[in-house]
Scaffold this active site. Structure first.
Site, PDB file in Angstrom:
ATOM      1  N   LYS A  13      40.931  30.529  40.698  1.00  0.00           N
ATOM      2  CA  LYS A  13      41.706  31.751  40.417  1.00  0.00           C
ATOM      3  C   LYS A  13      42.717  32.051  41.519  1.00  0.00           C
ATOM      4  O   LYS A  13      43.879  32.296  41.254  1.00  0.00           O
ATOM      5  CB  LYS A  13      40.774  32.966  40.273  1.00  0.00           C
ATOM      6  CG  LYS A  13      39.777  32.888  39.148  1.00  0.00           C
ATOM      7  CD  LYS A  13      39.002  34.183  39.015  1.00  0.00           C
ATOM      8  CE  LYS A  13      38.179  34.566  40.225  1.00  0.00           C
ATOM      9  NZ  LYS A  13      37.085  33.645  40.565  1.00  0.00           N
ATOM     10  N   ARG A  88      35.254  42.349  37.440  1.00  0.00           N
ATOM     11  CA  ARG A  88      34.081  41.488  37.569  1.00  0.00           C
ATOM     12  C   ARG A  88      32.988  41.900  36.595  1.00  0.00           C
ATOM     13  O   ARG A  88      32.002  41.188  36.470  1.00  0.00           O
ATOM     14  CB  ARG A  88      33.489  41.575  38.977  1.00  0.00           C
ATOM     15  CG  ARG A  88      34.335  40.957  40.074  1.00  0.00           C
ATOM     16  CD  ARG A  88      34.333  39.445  39.992  1.00  0.00           C
ATOM     17  NE  ARG A  88      33.938  38.741  41.182  1.00  0.00           N
ATOM     18  CZ  ARG A  88      34.770  38.355  42.151  1.00  0.00           C
ATOM     19  NH1 ARG A  88      36.051  38.626  42.089  1.00  0.00           N
ATOM     20  NH2 ARG A  88      34.323  37.676  43.177  1.00  0.00           N
ATOM     21  N   ARG A 127      36.111  24.489  50.827  1.00  0.00           N
ATOM     22  CA  ARG A 127      37.296  25.368  50.912  1.00  0.00           C
ATOM     23  C   ARG A 127      37.578  25.817  52.344  1.00  0.00           C
ATOM     24  O   ARG A 127      36.676  26.202  53.091  1.00  0.00           O
ATOM     25  CB  ARG A 127      37.069  26.586  50.020  1.00  0.00           C
ATOM     26  CG  ARG A 127      38.136  27.646  50.161  1.00  0.00           C
ATOM     27  CD  ARG A 127      38.238  28.527  48.959  1.00  0.00           C
ATOM     28  NE  ARG A 127      37.037  29.306  48.697  1.00  0.00           N
ATOM     29  CZ  ARG A 127      36.881  30.043  47.604  1.00  0.00           C
ATOM     30  NH1 ARG A 127      37.808  30.084  46.678  1.00  0.00           N
ATOM     31  NH2 ARG A 127      35.762  30.728  47.424  1.00  0.00           N
ATOM     32  N   ARG A 160      35.233  30.602  54.681  1.00  0.00           N
ATOM     33  CA  ARG A 160      34.797  31.968  54.369  1.00  0.00           C
ATOM     34  C   ARG A 160      33.295  32.106  54.592  1.00  0.00           C
ATOM     35  O   ARG A 160      32.538  31.198  54.270  1.00  0.00           O
ATOM     36  CB  ARG A 160      35.124  32.294  52.907  1.00  0.00           C
ATOM     37  CG  ARG A 160      36.542  32.785  52.737  1.00  0.00           C
ATOM     38  CD  ARG A 160      36.928  32.918  51.294  1.00  0.00           C
ATOM     39  NE  ARG A 160      35.933  33.555  50.448  1.00  0.00           N
ATOM     40  CZ  ARG A 160      36.138  33.843  49.156  1.00  0.00           C
ATOM     41  NH1 ARG A 160      37.291  33.540  48.588  1.00  0.00           N
ATOM     42  NH2 ARG A 160      35.198  34.425  48.435  1.00  0.00           N
ATOM     43  N   ARG A 171      26.438  34.176  44.253  1.00  0.00           N
ATOM     44  CA  ARG A 171      27.708  34.575  43.624  1.00  0.00           C
ATOM     45  C   ARG A 171      27.802  34.022  42.204  1.00  0.00           C
ATOM     46  O   ARG A 171      28.294  34.684  41.300  1.00  0.00           O
ATOM     47  CB  ARG A 171      28.890  34.087  44.473  1.00  0.00           C
ATOM     48  CG  ARG A 171      29.055  34.923  45.745  1.00  0.00           C
ATOM     49  CD  ARG A 171      29.936  34.255  46.770  1.00  0.00           C
ATOM     50  NE  ARG A 171      31.292  34.072  46.322  1.00  0.00           N
ATOM     51  CZ  ARG A 171      32.120  33.137  46.795  1.00  0.00           C
ATOM     52  NH1 ARG A 171      31.707  32.289  47.721  1.00  0.00           N
ATOM     53  NH2 ARG A 171      33.340  33.051  46.358  1.00  0.00           N
TER      54      ARG A 171
END
Ligand code: AMP
Length: 221
Positions: A13, A88, A127, A160, A171
């Site tokens: 996203k 969300r 990431r 992160r 998550r």
């Protein structure tokens, strides 16, 4: 255009929203980025949000809704926006409609990025994010030219704190619990379009751009 990007953490996203926003010259609004900025600068919102984010839980709706209401007061959203990471859950989707209605706006298109779980976990684990400009890299799929340094602005890259295996699992569980109600909600209003998102970012971006042009001009294929 007012476009929403939906999808699991790691579906792409953020990456797609950034590129699409550049291409359409619209602001990219990411609730994750806004929250991380608040955490980094130690605002009251950041202090309240931090623990939820570190656990991989959702920040309470009232905090996020308020933050978004403020963001939508800025003049740059008038021509449109690319929204990523919000809503969300169903409550947030309804709040978004209310916020937009107050500004005489509504969502035009919801792009649902569908990626497989293997790809999602692989993307999140590798990431890297630039601490200065927010650009995304990946340890193996899209490594920076110089180790841990942003190709675009020279800022340092970091992982992160919620991109760790345990938090990722949490998550994904939160996402799975909430996503079907959002899919139903936007399918009912005929705004939802599904895009396969396992491919590399440029390929997925092409599909999104084709979809957006078709929505702007239904005579285009
Ligand atoms: P993201 O950058 O979208 O992956 O979001 C990172 C974290 O920020 C999430 O795991 C949540 O803790 C929090 N967050 C981002 N967007 C929202 C939202 N719309 N509602 C609640 N929490 C959010």
């Amino acid at each position: 255009m007012r476009i929403l990007l939906l999808g699991a953490p790691g579906a792409g996203k953020g990456t797609q929203a950034k590129e699409l926003a550049k291409k359409l010259r619209l602001p990219h609004i990411s609730t994750g980025d806004l929250l991380r900025q608040n955490v980094a600068s130690g605002t009251p919102l950041g202090l309240q949000a931090k623990d939820f984010m570190n656990k991989g839980a959702l920040v309470p709706d009232e905090l996020v809704n308020k933050m978004l209401t403020e963001r939508f007061k800025a003049a740059d959203v008038a021509p449109g926006f690319i929204l990523d990471g919000y809503p969300r859950n169903l409550n947030q989707a309804k709040s978004l409609d209310d916020i937009l209605k107050k500004n005489s706006m509504s969502i035009d298109l919801v792009v649902y990025l569908e990626a497989s779980e293997t790809i999602i976990v692989q993307r999140i684990c590798g990431r890297l994010v630039c601490s200065k400009c927010g650009a995304n890299f990946h340890k193996t799929n899209m490594p920076p030219k110089t180790e841990m340094t942003c190709d675009h602005c020279g800022g340092s890259l970091y992982q992160r704190s919620d991109d760790k295996e345990e938090t990722i699992k949490q998550r994904l569980t939160v996402y799975k619990n909430e996503v079907s109600s959002l899919i139903d909600y936007y399918s009912r209003s005929n705004k939802l379009e599904r895009i396969p998102a396992d491919d590399d970012a440029p390929v997925v971006l092409e599909s999104i751009i084709r979809l957006v042009s078709r929505n702007n001009d239904p005579t285009k294929v």
